[in-house]
Scaffold this motif. Structure first.
Motif, PDB file in Angstrom:
ATOM      1  N   PRO A  17       0.832  -1.207   0.000  1.00  0.00           N
ATOM      2  CA  PRO A  17       0.000   0.000   0.000  1.00  0.00           C
ATOM      3  C   PRO A  17       0.868   1.259   0.000  1.00  0.00           C
ATOM      4  N   THR A  18       0.430   2.277  -0.708  1.00  0.00           N
ATOM      5  CA  THR A  18       1.124   3.562  -0.705  1.00  0.00           C
ATOM      6  C   THR A  18       0.412   4.523   0.243  1.00  0.00           C
ATOM      7  N   ARG A  19       0.936   5.705   0.330  1.00  0.00           N
ATOM      8  CA  ARG A  19       0.339   6.752   1.159  1.00  0.00           C
ATOM      9  C   ARG A  19      -1.110   7.024   0.757  1.00  0.00           C
ATOM     10  N   ALA A  20      -1.440   6.798  -0.504  1.00  0.00           N
ATOM     11  CA  ALA A  20      -2.785   7.096  -1.012  1.00  0.00           C
ATOM     12  C   ALA A  20      -3.868   6.266  -0.337  1.00  0.00           C
ATOM     13  N   MET A  29      -3.543   2.942   9.140  1.00  0.00           N
ATOM     14  CA  MET A  29      -4.752   2.216   8.741  1.00  0.00           C
ATOM     15  C   MET A  29      -5.237   2.680   7.370  1.00  0.00           C
ATOM     16  N   GLN A  30      -5.539   1.717   6.515  1.00  0.00           N
ATOM     17  CA  GLN A  30      -6.052   2.049   5.194  1.00  0.00           C
ATOM     18  C   GLN A  30      -7.535   2.436   5.258  1.00  0.00           C
ATOM     19  N   PRO A  67      -9.115  -4.212  11.087  1.00  0.00           N
ATOM     20  CA  PRO A  67      -8.454  -3.116  10.391  1.00  0.00           C
ATOM     21  C   PRO A  67      -7.517  -3.622   9.299  1.00  0.00           C
ATOM     22  N   VAL A  68      -7.494  -2.915   8.180  1.00  0.00           N
ATOM     23  CA  VAL A  68      -6.515  -3.181   7.126  1.00  0.00           C
ATOM     24  C   VAL A  68      -5.421  -2.143   7.278  1.00  0.00           C
ATOM     25  N   THR A  69      -4.237  -2.571   7.650  1.00  0.00           N
ATOM     26  CA  THR A  69      -3.148  -1.644   7.929  1.00  0.00           C
ATOM     27  C   THR A  69      -2.384  -1.325   6.646  1.00  0.00           C
ATOM     28  N   THR A  70      -1.350  -0.520   6.780  1.00  0.00           N
ATOM     29  CA  THR A  70      -0.525  -0.155   5.633  1.00  0.00           C
ATOM     30  C   THR A  70       0.627  -1.137   5.413  1.00  0.00           C
ATOM     31  N   ASP A  71       0.614  -2.280   6.118  1.00  0.00           N
ATOM     32  CA  ASP A  71       1.572  -3.352   5.826  1.00  0.00           C
ATOM     33  C   ASP A  71       1.218  -3.988   4.488  1.00  0.00           C
TER      34      ASP A  71
END
Length: 262
Positions: A17-20, A29-30, A67-71
């Motif tokens: 995942p990117t910053r977006a 968290m996405q 939660p869907v994290t940014t990992d």
């Protein structure tokens, strides 16, 4: 600004995942839209390979397990049913060995001969995106990667909203998002643009996302006509009607878990 919502890794099923993708709740968290769109992408890839002839992905039911994290995220799926008229695909999105998101996508055979009738809906009479000035609807990274045009509603006041939106970057590099990918990528914002509570005091996270499309969508702007209702029991429901330039194209439902922040 990031160049896409996800970037590939050495594993074709794992994406970074990117910053977006970062949503309003925490920097790690996405937002629900990007990972949901990635699930749809995998289902469309598998379904198109298994289907007999051209198909369109027109329905998805998504459940958030947590939660869907940014990992990094890993997506995998299986074709549950492949037939002449419809194909069903189940997909899981995993992080660190746990399922974070699960989705089921129906792909429907496309009538390439135009033999089925068309029953048009009423004209919306709503202004198009070009008739409206750009609008800043929030202050977190996911929001910044879209162009927003507001007809009705405000991020500082509760109530229903009518908002045009289009992504400024692709879901993954080098690909144009399909209609159902954009429907979940943008449609998961229905509960945000029609929020009935103050973001600084309340959390209203959706545990599900259900999208049904009438037909393939147009290729650019999508209008969210969204309304949120709260039950007073810690739950809520957002219902959103989706429009493209040709008119009503589908619906989105979100079940919300509501609670005070902090």
């Amino acid at each position: 600004m990031a160049d896409s919502f996800f970037t590939p890794t050495d594993d074709q099923h794992t994406w970074q995942p990117t910053r977006a993708t970062v949503g309003p709740w925490a920097p790690t968290m996405q937002h629900g839209g990007p990972p949901s769109a990635l699930v749809v992408r995998e289902a469309e890839r598998l379904g198109a390979a298994a289907a007999e002839g051209p198909v369109d992905a027109l329905r998805v039911s998504l459940d958030f397990f947590g939660p869907v994290t940014t990992d990094p995220v890993h997506v995998s799926g299986e074709v549950v049913r492949a037939g002449r008229s419809v194909t069903l695909v189940d997909v899981r999105l995993e992080q660190d060995g746990r399922t974070a998101l699960r989705g089921s996508v129906w792909l429907v055979r496309r009538d390439t001969e135009g033999a089925t009738p068309v029953v048009p809906g009423p004209e919306s009479g709503l202004p198009g995106p070009e008739d409206l000035a750009p609008f800043e609807v929030g202050h977190f990274p996911y929001i910044e990667h879209f162009d927003w045009r507001v007809i009705l509603g405000s991020t500082t006041q509760p109530g229903p909203a009518q908002v045009w939106a289009r992504p400024l970057v692709p879901l993954v590099p080098g690909e144009e998002p399909t209609g159902l990918q954009r429907a979940v990528l943008i449609g998961d914002s229905g509960s945000g643009v029609s929020a009935e509570l103050d973001w600084s005091d309340w959390s209203f996270v959706n545990v599900s996302l259900d999208v049904q499309l009438l037909r393939p969508m147009g290729a650019d702007w999508l209008l969210l006509d969204a309304r949120t209702r709260l039950a007073g029991t810690g739950t809520g429901l957002t219902l959103t009607t989706l429009h493209d330039r040709a008119g009503v194209v589908g619906h989105v439902g979100q079940n919300l878990v509501v609670g005070r922040r902090g």
